[in-house]
Scaffold this active site. Structure first.
Site, PDB file in Angstrom:
ATOM      1  CG  ASP A 202      -2.350   0.558   0.779  1.00  0.00           C
ATOM      2  OD1 ASP A 202      -2.374   1.626   0.122  1.00  0.00           O
ATOM      3  OD2 ASP A 202      -3.377  -0.058   1.108  1.00  0.00           O
ATOM      4  N   GLY A 227       4.447   1.200  -1.457  1.00  0.00           N
ATOM      5  CA  GLY A 227       4.578   1.398  -2.903  1.00  0.00           C
ATOM      6  C   GLY A 227       3.228   1.714  -3.523  1.00  0.00           C
ATOM      7  CG  ASP A 228       1.110   4.269  -7.038  1.00  0.00           C
ATOM      8  OD1 ASP A 228       0.251   3.415  -7.386  1.00  0.00           O
ATOM      9  OD2 ASP A 228       1.018   5.477  -7.322  1.00  0.00           O
ATOM     10  CG  PHE A 229      -2.020  -0.776  -6.493  1.00  0.00           C
ATOM     11  CD1 PHE A 229      -2.697  -0.283  -7.588  1.00  0.00           C
ATOM     12  CD2 PHE A 229      -2.652  -0.743  -5.250  1.00  0.00           C
ATOM     13  CE1 PHE A 229      -3.965   0.261  -7.466  1.00  0.00           C
ATOM     14  CE2 PHE A 229      -3.930  -0.195  -5.113  1.00  0.00           C
ATOM     15  CZ  PHE A 229      -4.578   0.308  -6.228  1.00  0.00           C
ATOM     16  CG  HIS A 247     -15.580  -1.048  -6.207  1.00  0.00           C
ATOM     17  ND1 HIS A 247     -14.963  -1.675  -5.154  1.00  0.00           N
ATOM     18  CD2 HIS A 247     -15.974   0.160  -5.736  1.00  0.00           C
ATOM     19  CE1 HIS A 247     -14.988  -0.884  -4.094  1.00  0.00           C
ATOM     20  NE2 HIS A 247     -15.597   0.232  -4.423  1.00  0.00           N
ATOM     21  CG  ASP A 248     -12.811   3.156  -5.326  1.00  0.00           C
ATOM     22  OD1 ASP A 248     -13.832   3.754  -5.745  1.00  0.00           O
ATOM     23  OD2 ASP A 248     -12.253   3.412  -4.264  1.00  0.00           O
TER      24      ASP A 248
END
Ligand SMILES: *[C@@H]1O[C@H](CO)[C@@H](O)[C@H](O)[C@H]1NC(C)=O
Ligand SMILES: *[C@@H]1O[C@H](CO)[C@@H](O)[C@H](O)[C@H]1NC(C)=O
Length: 335
Positions: A202, A227-229, A247-248
């Site tokens: 995350d 980290g940024d996925f 969904h987001d």
């Protein structure tokens, strides 16, 4: 009653739940069971008349019950099992923080449904999830982040068992919970699968705060990676877990993420997807349609629609599980 009247009634009762939760009525009655309305009113510093009405609403919702007390002139109240397990603020599966979040953040979204529909966009500058905490915005303050993470943690904990036990993952050794926030799902997974270790990926701001949630269970089998996925390399794993992430996301982000997961997977790797799946026929009001109305950047899909998207990224859907609980799940394997 017409459906419309029925829904208005539900809305009223939901507000009763928000209010009783805010006033910590369930904590009070846990510590001091058997108070009458007047005593409760005094403790929560509210009017007797208002408190009586609120208590009656809670009784009809099955959250409180009146205790039979011969000799006591007025009914006295105590928590039902439901309130004891889910509504006390310090219960293991407490939804207290989530309920507060529903009132403070989700509910206002629905009050702006008219402009949301006109604009077709999210009305939620104020509703930020862990995974999209950015530097600009309401989420800036640590206090706001913490409150939001409490809400996510409490709802994830309640959904975690369903997610962890939806399928048999015992043949896998490593998992990565993508956007796994406080690790609520990860800790449930290692409880169910003792041989599994889980990396929670995350954003740095989330990972930093998530330490506050790990004191009770800290375990070597769960590690956190900042980290940024969408941008950074994904940790290697046999199972990738996506709980309430897709969904987001906009279509563009969704495809970026699925492509990255697909690239990181070798054949036989598994993808576990948990979302509220829309009914294929969209019949009747459902949790999924309700969630759609909150107008996130992304959209709600049925299991068949997710399956189709995942197939384009090289995943075969092996099983789908509808729970009628918080979250449904789907298990896919890289071909
Ligand atoms: C619900 O949120 C509103 C703000 O949107 C706030 O004024 C109100 O006090 C909150 N009620 C409860 C019960 O938390
Ligand atoms: C829609 O699907 C659900 C189950 O997926 C079923 O229970 C329901 O009867 C269906 N409704 C219609 C109108 O086909």
């Amino acid at each position: 009653m017409t459906k419309f009247e029925e829904n208005s009634v539900n809305k009223g009762f939901l507000l009763a739940l928000f209010t009783a939760s805010k006033f910590c009525v369930f904590d009070l009655l846990h510590n001091k069971p058997g108070l009458d309305a007047e005593q409760i009113a005094q403790e929560i510093k509210a009017s007797v008349k208002g408190t009586e009405t609120l208590l009656e609403a809670c009784v009809s919702l099955g959250l409180l019950r009146t205790k039979d007390t011969t000799g006591h002139p007025k009914p006295v109240f105590e928590n039902t099992e439901l309130a004891t397990h889910f509504l006390r603020s310090d219960a293991c599966f407490s939804l207290h923080a989530y309920i507060q979040h529903c009132n403070d953040t989700l509910w206002p979204l629905f009050s702006h449904l008219d402009s949301a529909v006109q604009e077709g966009t999210s009305q939620r500058e104020k509703v930020k999830k862990c995974k999209e905490m950015s530097e600009d915005s309401f989420c800036n303050s640590r206090e706001a982040k913490l409150r939001f993470m409490h809400a996510m943690h409490s709802s994830a904990k309640v959904a975690a068992t369903d997610v962890a036990t939806a399928f048999d993952l015992s043949s896998y050794k490593t998992a990565c919970d993508v956007g796994g926030c406080t690790g609520a799902i990860a800790y449930e997974l290692i409880k169910v699968y003792p041989d599994l270790s889980v990396t929670v990926l995350d954003l740095p701001a989330v990972v930093e705060i998530s330490e506050l949630f790990q004191r009770q269970h800290a375990d070597k089998r769960v590690t956190f990676k900042a980290g940024d996925f969408l941008k950074d390399e994904l940790p290697k794993a046999d199972v990738y877990i996506l709980v309430r992430i897709l969904h987001d996301l906009t279509d563009e982000k969704l495809h970026i993420l699925l492509r990255k997961i697909s690239d990181a997977c070798t054949p036989g790797c598994c993808l576990l997807l948990s979302e509220i799946f829309l009914e294929e026929n969209r019949s009747g009001p459902s949790r999924g349609l309700l969630q759609a109305l909150s107008m996130s950047e992304g959209k709600q899909r049925s299991a068949v629609e997710y399956s189709r998207i995942l197939k384009d990224h090289g995943f075969i859907t092996v099983q789908v599980k509808h729970t009628n609980n918080f979250l449904d799940s789907m298990m896919c394997v890289k071909a």
